[in-house]
Design an enzyme around this catalytic site. Structure first.
Site, PDB file in Angstrom:
ATOM      1  N   ASP A 217       0.658  -7.744   6.381  1.00 10.84           N
ATOM      2  CA  ASP A 217       1.038  -8.796   7.338  1.00 10.84           C
ATOM      3  C   ASP A 217       2.455  -9.288   7.005  1.00 10.84           C
ATOM      4  O   ASP A 217       2.914  -9.123   5.875  1.00 10.84           O
ATOM      5  CB  ASP A 217       0.045  -9.965   7.230  1.00 10.84           C
ATOM      6  CG  ASP A 217       0.088 -10.860   8.479  1.00 10.84           C
ATOM      7  OD1 ASP A 217       0.863 -10.578   9.409  1.00 10.84           O
ATOM      8  OD2 ASP A 217      -0.677 -11.851   8.521  1.00 10.84           O
ATOM      9  N   GLU A 218       3.131  -9.905   7.961  1.00  7.92           N
ATOM     10  CA  GLU A 218       4.465 -10.495   7.739  1.00  7.92           C
ATOM     11  C   GLU A 218       5.414  -9.479   7.115  1.00  7.92           C
ATOM     12  O   GLU A 218       6.130  -9.791   6.145  1.00  7.92           O
ATOM     13  CB  GLU A 218       4.357 -11.734   6.833  1.00  7.92           C
ATOM     14  CG  GLU A 218       3.382 -12.791   7.308  1.00  7.92           C
ATOM     15  CD  GLU A 218       3.965 -13.723   8.363  1.00  7.92           C
ATOM     16  OE1 GLU A 218       5.127 -13.543   8.757  1.00  7.92           O
ATOM     17  OE2 GLU A 218       3.236 -14.623   8.803  1.00  7.92           O
TER      18      GLU A 218
HETATM   19  P1  ATP Z   1       2.487 -15.390  13.847  1.00 10.14           P
HETATM   20  O1  ATP Z   1       3.633 -14.570  14.354  1.00 10.14           O
HETATM   21  O2  ATP Z   1       2.763 -16.836  13.938  1.00 10.14           O
HETATM   22  O3  ATP Z   1       2.023 -14.928  12.511  1.00 10.14           O
HETATM   23  P2  ATP Z   1       0.390 -13.801  15.029  1.00 10.14           P
HETATM   24  O4  ATP Z   1       1.088 -12.817  15.892  1.00 10.14           O
HETATM   25  O5  ATP Z   1      -0.072 -13.317  13.729  1.00 10.14           O
HETATM   26  O6  ATP Z   1       1.281 -15.111  14.879  1.00 10.14           O
HETATM   27  P3  ATP Z   1      -2.273 -14.723  15.379  1.00 10.14           P
HETATM   28  O7  ATP Z   1      -2.194 -15.800  14.386  1.00 10.14           O
HETATM   29  O8  ATP Z   1      -3.021 -13.494  15.037  1.00 10.14           O
HETATM   30  O9  ATP Z   1      -0.804 -14.362  15.883  1.00 10.14           O
HETATM   31  O10 ATP Z   1      -2.855 -15.278  16.743  1.00 10.14           O
HETATM   32  C1  ATP Z   1      -2.407 -16.489  17.332  1.00 10.14           C
HETATM   33  C2  ATP Z   1      -3.567 -17.192  18.002  1.00 10.14           C
HETATM   34  O11 ATP Z   1      -4.022 -16.419  19.129  1.00 10.14           O
HETATM   35  C3  ATP Z   1      -4.769 -17.359  17.099  1.00 10.14           C
HETATM   36  O12 ATP Z   1      -5.362 -18.597  17.375  1.00 10.14           O
HETATM   37  C4  ATP Z   1      -5.689 -16.218  17.525  1.00 10.14           C
HETATM   38  O13 ATP Z   1      -7.041 -16.536  17.280  1.00 10.14           O
HETATM   39  C5  ATP Z   1      -5.406 -16.109  19.002  1.00 10.14           C
HETATM   40  N1  ATP Z   1      -5.582 -14.750  19.558  1.00 10.14           N
HETATM   41  C6  ATP Z   1      -5.103 -13.597  19.066  1.00 10.14           C
HETATM   42  N2  ATP Z   1      -5.426 -12.544  19.868  1.00 10.14           N
HETATM   43  C7  ATP Z   1      -6.151 -13.063  20.905  1.00 10.14           C
HETATM   44  C8  ATP Z   1      -6.780 -12.494  22.086  1.00 10.14           C
HETATM   45  N3  ATP Z   1      -6.722 -11.193  22.356  1.00 10.14           N
HETATM   46  N4  ATP Z   1      -7.416 -13.355  22.911  1.00 10.14           N
HETATM   47  C9  ATP Z   1      -7.452 -14.673  22.659  1.00 10.14           C
HETATM   48  N5  ATP Z   1      -6.901 -15.264  21.587  1.00 10.14           N
HETATM   49  C10 ATP Z   1      -6.247 -14.469  20.704  1.00 10.14           C
HETATM   50 MG    MG Z   2       0.473 -13.907  11.773  1.00  6.82          MG
END
Ligand code: ATP
Ligand code: MG
Length: 693
Positions: A217-218
């Protein structure tokens, strides 16, 4: 084996989860569900594809992120199938790796992990200076070299400026000193494993066989060393998924390099690149502002991001008279909003650029009786009293840990003075042994008078007794002694230290009491940890060393409290309502000190690079908010007893907010703190009345 339900994912996310034909990179903006892909993919690998959890490793950026991921996974797969699954930070994996491969790295399994305080002391001694800026500069330089896999030899060759030449010299002896102490620093936890795998075929094969699938991740915040280690770990198999966002790269100052993203696409010809475009976190007002800001940076990969969570309330931008007014206003707004929205304290976060900004907010929140937790600040494990107690434990686990020896033998004072320690240090250097070992050397009797030698030896013997009781007893089947538990030993150590007495002798009563409570909290926590995880004292010590290095453990249930955090520490997290404070030129973007950034201030191109990183930081901050974002900035700010006139951050205008309507004045402007408090109480009472009626 069961199947994983992937219905909740969108098509691109599903594609990323299902893809197993080779390495995979998910590149997407904030809140697009990248971390969710990792979590779901782990479940998919284990549940559906029949992967043994022991062969699956997921690397996260913080311990907290690792714990959250583990919690999520518990709901997705059978507990029994989870056994052996590794979800950890690079550094935690490094500790595990080095403990197993210690002999190949020239270390004993009980090596010590030195934190920034310890290494500061070592560098200070080598430079023989008290110039903090210079010590930090050298520390930072060595750290960057290590993260770039630059050896002392190479450093000597590449060093150009006088500062670098200075640092390169220290680097060599620093490295030798750490070896002599049987210790590693934070950077070594990743560097040594990477190097070892590059150099040692046996070790390389062992780990490459063991790890069947790796997830990271990251990824945008990995450094050269981490890149290389990932490459080694995935080896011939090349089975990994990395997720990241180049727009959220905010650790260049620690040696992270966005080039790692581009490098992946070059180094792995069959890399599958997947982009995600839907943001599931933030309402449109928030997302649009974030998109606007980041569009001012050069865009490497052409990403888009949209959300269908509705328009949302307008972002508020409020100017304040000074930082006290700002802290109060934020506190009042949060209290009022909590009533209005019927929300919980923990739905709110206050984000700031630098740790020093937290102090005034903490003080104000205490006054206003707003519960808060703070992260990314001075850790519990950095407190002097905690480090005092831990120095005993470190020494018990690793006699060669000279910094721990010095701290323990002098705290509390037991009649061992500086002259005695200097003589001991010289003797140890001559004999090429640790301070601890030198204490027992007979020749020392000719160098240190017996009256001074006595307390040294009594101390060292006590340490030996504990060591013996903690582990050596195991090796004595004849006497059939059981090794003493961590519980009992901890109590005995504390009793021997007579630390409470020492605190009350050296501190004011209030301070002594506070410190003693911290010690009790530490010991309680250690005992609980030992019991829960079945650790003996030696294992326990390494476990703490690791948390000391990273962050305070947050294992307990999350309390209902407002979260105060640096923007850096908020990465990957989300909060319903976010307040960003100090959004001013000079703070965000932070202009730094010259010594932190080299010649950046003089060189337009370097300055631009720096502003770009600050802009990404702003992007990270904005995108933590789900429903509402408030930004504040101060017209005046106090620095070293001087009121500086401030300007709103350039990033505010870059957000492209629609109208001046969103740019508010502080309604309490010009009032004294007392008047403001009265106003707040009135407002809260009114709200409370309205809520009940
Ligand atoms: P960041 O760049 O800040 O690390 P990220 O890309 O890792 O963000 P996540 O933290 O995985 O994003 O997801 C952001 C939010 O969206 C979370 O609350 C997650 O539960 C929700 N989420 C992710 N995918 C879906 C989906 N397909 N449907 C609905 N909600 C989702
Ligand atoms: Mg993330």
């Amino acid at each position: 084996m069961s199947t994983t339900n992937l219905d909740g994912l969108n098509a691109s996310q599903r594609e990323a989860v299902l893809y197993l034909d080779g390495p995979c990179l998910v590149l997407a903006g904030a809140g697009s569900g990248k971390t969710s892909v990792i979590t779901q993919k782990i479940a998919y690998l284990i549940n559906t594809c029949g992967y043994d959890a022991k062969g699956v490793v997921a690397l996260t950026f913080t311990n907290k992120a690792a714990r959250e991921m583990a919690e999520r996974i518990k709901t997705l797969i059978d507990r029994k199938l989870m056994k052996g699954l590794i979800i950890s930070t690079f550094h935690s994996l490094g500790v595990r790796f080095l403990r197993e491969e210690a002999s190949h790295a020239g270390l004993k399994p009980q090596f010590s992990i030195l934190d920034a305080n310890d290494t500061y002391g070592i560098v200070q001694e080598m430079l023989s200076t008290t110039d903090k800026g210079r010590i930090r500069m050298v520390q930072q330089k060595i750290s960057l070299w290590k993260n770039d896999l630059v050896t002392p030899d190479m450093a000597e060759r590449v060093a150009q400026t006088p500062d670098e030449v200075d640092a390169a010299l220290v680097y060599r002896s620093y490295d030798a000193t750490l070896k002599a102490y049987q210790s590693v620093d934070f950077d070594d936890l990743v560097r040594l494993p990477a190097q070892l795998m590059m150099q040692n075929a046996e070790v390389r094969e062992r780990w490459q066989k063991r790890i069947k699938y790796l997830l990271v991740d990251e990824y945008q915040d990995t450094n050269v060393c981490q890149y290389e280690w990932v490459k080694q770990l995935t080896g011939f198999r090349n089975m990994f998924t990395a997720v990241g966002d180049d727009d959220q790269a905010i650790y260049a100052w620690r040696g992270a390099t966005i080039e790692n993203l581009a490098k992946l696409t070059k180094d792995y010809k069959n890399l599958k690149l997947i982009k995600l475009e839907q943001n599931y976190r933030s309402v449109e007002t928030v997302l649009n502002a974030a998109n606007q800001v980041i569009s001012k940076n050069p865009n490497l990969f052409g990403k888009k991001l949209w959300s269908n969570l509705g328009r949302g309330e307008p972002i508020q931008v409020i100017s304040m008279d000074n930082e006290e007014a700002e802290a109060e206003s934020v506190g009042m707004r949060i209290s009022a909003s909590r009533f209005e929205r019927n929300a919980r304290w923990k739905d709110y976060a206050v984000l700031y650029r630098g740790n020093h900004q937290a102090r005034i907010i903490e003080q104000t929140f205490r006054q206003l009786r707003i519960p808060y937790t703070i992260s990314g600040g001075q850790s519990f494990f950095d407190k002097a009293e905690v480090r005092d107690v831990l120095s005993y434990l470190r020494l018990i686990a690793n006699e060669e840990d000279d910094p721990a020896f010095i701290r323990a033998v002098t705290t509390p004072r037991r009649g061992v003075g500086q002259a005695t320690l200097t003589a001991l240090g010289e003797h140890a250097a001559e004999k090429k042994c640790s301070l601890f070992e030198a204490v027992f050397d007979e020749e020392l009797d000719t160098k240190i008078a017996s009256r001074q030698l006595e307390p040294l030896r009594v101390f060292a013997k006590f340490i030996q007794t504990i060591q013996w009781r903690a582990s050596k007893g195991k090796a004595d089947p004849v006497q059939a002694v059981q090794p003493a538990s961590a519980d009992v030993l901890l109590d005995d150590i504390l009793k021997y230290m007579n630390y409470e007495h020492y605190l009350y002798e050296t501190q004011e009563e209030r301070a002594a009491e506070n410190r003693w409570l911290n010690v009790l909290e530490l010991v309680d926590w250690l005992k609980r940890k030992a019991q829960e995880d079945g650790l003996d004292l030696m294992q326990l010590v390494q476990h703490i060393a690791l948390i000391t290095m990273l962050e305070r453990s947050e294992e307990e249930e999350e309390p209902d409290a407002v979260k105060l955090t640096t923007i850096h520490a908020s990465k990957g997290l989300e909060y319903p309502y976010v307040h960003m404070v100090g959004v001013e030129e000079g703070l965000l973007p932070h202009m730094g000190k010259d010594d932190e950034y080299g010649d950046a201030n003089k060189d337009a191109e370097a300055l631009d690079v720096r502003i770009q990183e600050e802009r990404r930081l702003m992007y990270v901050g904005i995108t933590r908010a789900q429903f509402h974002l408030t930004l504040t900035w101060c017209k005046k700010r106090r620095r070293a007893r001087e009121d500086l006139i401030r300007e709103p951050s350039r990033f505010i205008s870059e957000m492209g907010l629609e109208s001046g309507r969103q740019l508010l004045q502080d309604p309490y402007q010009g009032m004294s703190p007392k008047e403001r408090l009265v106003k707040l109480k009135e407002m809260l009472q009114k709200k409370a009345g309205a809520a009940q009626g």
